[in-house]
Each structure stands twice: as structure tokens, then as C-alpha cells.
Design a protein around this motif. Structure first.
Motif, PDB file in Angstrom:
ATOM      1  N   GLY A  86      49.291  44.825  42.050  1.00 42.00           N
ATOM      2  CA  GLY A  86      48.301  44.411  43.032  1.00 42.00           C
ATOM      3  C   GLY A  86      48.825  43.339  43.948  1.00 42.00           C
ATOM      4  N   ALA A  87      48.325  43.381  45.153  1.00 48.42           N
ATOM      5  CA  ALA A  87      48.722  42.409  46.164  1.00 48.42           C
ATOM      6  C   ALA A  87      47.493  41.637  46.617  1.00 48.42           C
ATOM      7  CB  ALA A  87      49.359  43.125  47.356  1.00 48.42           C
ATOM      8  N   LEU A 104      41.923  44.225  42.895  1.00 47.23           N
ATOM      9  CA  LEU A 104      40.466  44.205  42.723  1.00 47.23           C
ATOM     10  C   LEU A 104      40.093  44.592  41.286  1.00 47.23           C
ATOM     11  CD1 LEU A 104      37.759  43.755  44.185  1.00 47.23           C
ATOM     12  CD2 LEU A 104      37.756  46.214  44.691  1.00 47.23           C
ATOM     13  N   GLU A 105      40.779  45.573  40.734  1.00 48.94           N
ATOM     14  CA  GLU A 105      40.516  45.959  39.344  1.00 48.94           C
ATOM     15  C   GLU A 105      40.832  44.811  38.390  1.00 48.94           C
ATOM     16  OE1 GLU A 105      42.746  49.563  38.698  1.00 48.94           O
ATOM     17  OE2 GLU A 105      41.565  50.654  40.205  1.00 48.94           O
ATOM     18  N   ARG A 127      38.165  42.707  35.852  1.00 48.24           N
ATOM     19  CA  ARG A 127      38.386  42.374  34.429  1.00 48.24           C
ATOM     20  C   ARG A 127      38.253  40.868  34.203  1.00 48.24           C
ATOM     21  NH1 ARG A 127      42.217  46.349  35.054  1.00 48.24           N
ATOM     22  NH2 ARG A 127      43.955  44.888  35.231  1.00 48.24           N
ATOM     23  N   TYR A 128      38.839  40.074  35.097  1.00 47.73           N
ATOM     24  CA  TYR A 128      38.774  38.619  34.985  1.00 47.73           C
ATOM     25  C   TYR A 128      37.327  38.129  35.019  1.00 47.73           C
ATOM     26  CZ  TYR A 128      39.396  33.705  36.381  1.00 47.73           C
ATOM     27  OH  TYR A 128      39.337  32.337  36.468  1.00 47.73           O
ATOM     28  N   GLU A 129      36.516  38.726  35.886  1.00 43.86           N
ATOM     29  CA  GLU A 129      35.117  38.309  36.050  1.00 43.86           C
ATOM     30  C   GLU A 129      34.185  38.937  35.001  1.00 43.86           C
ATOM     31  OE1 GLU A 129      34.352  35.893  37.785  1.00 43.86           O
ATOM     32  OE2 GLU A 129      35.579  35.796  39.588  1.00 43.86           O
ATOM     33  N   GLY A 130      34.702  39.789  34.150  1.00 43.26           N
ATOM     34  CA  GLY A 130      33.893  40.373  33.076  1.00 43.26           C
ATOM     35  C   GLY A 130      32.855  41.362  33.556  1.00 43.26           C
ATOM     36  N   VAL A 131      33.162  42.101  34.621  1.00 43.82           N
ATOM     37  CA  VAL A 131      32.211  43.078  35.157  1.00 43.82           C
ATOM     38  C   VAL A 131      31.850  44.112  34.096  1.00 43.82           C
ATOM     39  CG1 VAL A 131      31.907  44.925  36.877  1.00 43.82           C
ATOM     40  CG2 VAL A 131      32.887  42.720  37.561  1.00 43.82           C
TER      41      VAL A 131
END
Length: 135
Positions: free
Chosen positions: A24-25, A65-66, A70-74
Motif C-alpha cells: 500500500g501507498a 485502505l484495507e 484493520r487498524y481501526e477495527g472495522v
């Protein structure tokens, strides 16, 4: 895609630690303001209906974005990712934390419209919430 960030992800070192080793960029676009929300702090920062919150716009590709999801716990219901119109056209993704999951008092902040995500999306439309880039 652009993402409006307002908490730990405004720190370039935090973003580099999270996204810098790929895939990812990403690129910081610049300061921005989200009108129609206010920042509140619980276990993690989140947003409730309110006046405005300062933050940053972060441009990301799909793999980044993916990783942010994951980081935000969606997937765990910690945050929802919603789309907010930008004043200059297009839209920006915004992560809004579920107050019940974050220990934030949000009495009456979100109308009972089914899921938490549905309530946030309905508010965005109803209140003409917008992201404005700082020139």
C-alpha cells in the motif's frame, strides 16, 4: 482515495509505522476540517455530532485502505468507515468510532436507525456534513 484523519493517524511517524512497510501507498495531502462533527476522547478518539474538527487528509491506495480498516477495527465493529462529501468535489473516507465500544458517553447523539453505521450515514446526509481542505 482520501481519508480524513483526526487522531493518532495525524502523526506522520504513526502512519509510517502502520503503512510504511507496504503493501500500500500513502501520502499526506494537507490539513483539513470536518464540519458537522466534534472529536471526543474515550479509549480512542472518535466523533460525535457537533461543530467541527481539525485533521489531515491522507491519500491512500486500496491496499493501504484495507490496512487502515484493520487498524481501526472495522471488522470488529470498533469503527465504521463512512464517506463524507468534500467541499471541492469528491469525497473522503472518515472513521467514526462506536461510542459503546470506546467508552464514550453519547446520550442521544445517534438516532436509533438500525445499525450504528446507518445512523452515522443518515446524520451525514441530514446535516450536510462536509470535509474542507485548508488552502
Amino acid at each position: 482515495m482520501q481519508v480524513f484523519v483526526y487522531g493518532t493517524l495525524t502523526d506522520p511517524e504513526q502512519v509510517a509505522a502502520l503503512l510504511g512497510d507496504g503493501p500500500g501507498a500513502y501520502e499526506f495531502v494537507g490539513p483539513a476540517m470536518l464540519e458537522g462533527f466534534q472529536r471526543v476522547d474515550g479509549r480512542y478518539p472518535t466523533l460525535l455530532p457537533g461543530a467541527r474538527v481539525e485533521g489531515e487528509l491522507l491519500a491512500v491506495d486500496e491496499p493501504a485502505l484495507e490496512r487502515l480498516d484493520r487498524y481501526e477495527g472495522v471488522d470488529r465493529g470498533l469503527y465504521v468507515r463512512v464517506s463524507v462529501p468534500k467541499a471541492d468535489g469528491g469525497s473522503a473516507a472518515v472513521y467514526v468510532g462506536n461510542p459503546a465500544q470506546l467508552g464514550v458517553a453519547a446520550d442521544g447523539a445517534w438516532a436509533d436507525e438500525g445499525s450504528f453505521g446507518d445512523a452515522v450515514r443518515s446524520y451525514i446526509l441530514r446535516e450536510n456534513t462536509v470535509v474542507r481542505s485548508h488552502e
